[in-house]
Design a protein around this motif. Structure first.
Motif, short mmCIF file in Angstrom:
data_model
loop_
_atom_site.label_atom_id
_atom_site.label_comp_id
_atom_site.label_asym_id
_atom_site.label_seq_id
_atom_site.Cartn_x
_atom_site.Cartn_y
_atom_site.Cartn_z
N LEU A 50 -13.19 9.47 8.47
CA LEU A 50 -11.80 9.47 8.94
C LEU A 50 -11.14 10.82 8.67
N LEU A 51 -11.46 11.43 7.55
CA LEU A 51 -10.88 12.74 7.23
C LEU A 51 -11.35 13.79 8.22
N ARG A 52 -12.65 13.81 8.49
CA ARG A 52 -13.19 14.81 9.43
C ARG A 52 -12.63 14.62 10.83
N GLU A 53 -12.44 13.37 11.23
CA GLU A 53 -11.93 13.09 12.57
C GLU A 53 -10.43 13.36 12.69
N SER A 54 -9.76 13.58 11.57
CA SER A 54 -8.31 13.82 11.60
C SER A 54 -7.96 15.24 12.04
N GLY A 55 -8.94 16.14 11.99
CA GLY A 55 -8.66 17.55 12.28
C GLY A 55 -8.71 17.89 13.76
N THR A 56 -8.02 18.96 14.10
CA THR A 56 -8.07 19.51 15.46
C THR A 56 -8.79 20.85 15.41
N THR A 57 -9.80 21.00 16.25
CA THR A 57 -10.63 22.20 16.22
C THR A 57 -10.05 23.29 17.13
N THR A 58 -10.00 24.51 16.61
CA THR A 58 -9.56 25.66 17.40
C THR A 58 -10.64 26.74 17.37
#
Length: 251
Positions: free
Chosen positions: A172-180
């Motif tokens: 859940l933590l990893r999926e919370s981020g937005t990649t740029t």
């Protein structure tokens, strides 16, 4: 792409260490050689050292409960896939229920086993688990691979729910981020975080570039300096521009 992760606090650092140990444990558990099963058992002992914090279980339960309430709030959002959301909620509920069912201190079943503790005491000594030191352990290693697998699995079973919860929380933590997509000019990258709190930084860089990130970060700024390695594995500053993916994660 090679993914590098950097934890912003000790809590996430502990979860990442336990996740790493769990992956190693599962790999060696499913091998067949006695030496590989020795590594699997020794890895359980390492897990107990890292998971020794008394509040780890309560921390995970609180986080799972918090995530459950957050996810339930998305049910009214028409842009959210209901089936996928229900699956995640099911995973959270399963992990939480199994963890609640665990009683006593983490790994107490192993601490109560004198034979396992005798092995643990010898494995911290270099070469301490030789057959002349632990003849009964040497005899156990001569059992069939199936018997060793069954025994190790049974010893690990009481702490398995802890790792199920860790897996759900980190996912859940990893999926919370937005990649740029960003570029490290001359191998260096800085970004001001302006006091915003993050818990995990993920850096993805193309394998063929041979660029290794050295990461330093706090709530005000993150700094990434890329290095390369020569034939003697000595680090050398990267001087070319490095394109990479940056993901900042926070619940």
């Amino acid at each position: 792409m090679i993914v590098y992760e950097y934890p912003f606090n000790e809590r996430i650092r502990t979860l990442l260490r336990l996740e790493d140990l769990y992956e190693k444990f599962i790999f060696f558990l499913h091998q067949s050689d006695p030496l590989q099963h020795h590594v699997a058992l020794a890895t359980i002992f390492e897990m107990l050292e890292v998971a020794g914090r008394a509040d780890l279980k309560s921390d995970l339960l609180q986080e799972l409960e918090r995530q459950k309430h957050t996810l339930i709030g998305f049910k009214s959002n028409p842009n959210v896939q209901a089936e996928m959301l229900d699956k995640v909620l099911e995973d959270v509920d399963r992990a939480s229920t199994s963890l609640i069912a665990c009683t006593g201190k983490t790994g107490q079943n192993i601490r109560d086993n004198e034979w396992l503790m005798s092995i643990r005491g010898r494995t911290i000594i270099p070469g301490g688990a030789c057959e002349f030191d632990l003849p009964s352990y040497h005899a156990w290693q001569k059992n069939s691979a199936e018997k060793r697998f069954t025994d190790i699995s049974a010893w690990f079973a009481p702490i398995a729910p802890l790792f199920d919860a860790i897996n759900v929380v980190l996912r859940l933590l990893r999926e919370s981020g937005t990649t740029t997509k960003v570029i490290a000019q001359a191998g260096s990258y800085q970004q001001m975080l302006q006091g915003k709190v993050y818990q995990l930084l993920r850096v993805s860089v193309a394998r063929e570039l041979g660029a290794i990130p050295e990461i330093s970060a706090n709530k005000y700024m993150l700094w990434i300096r890329y290095m390369s390695q020569d034939g003697d594995m000595k680090p050398k500053a990267f001087e070319n521009d490095i394109p990479f993916d940056l993901t900042l994660c926070n619940f």
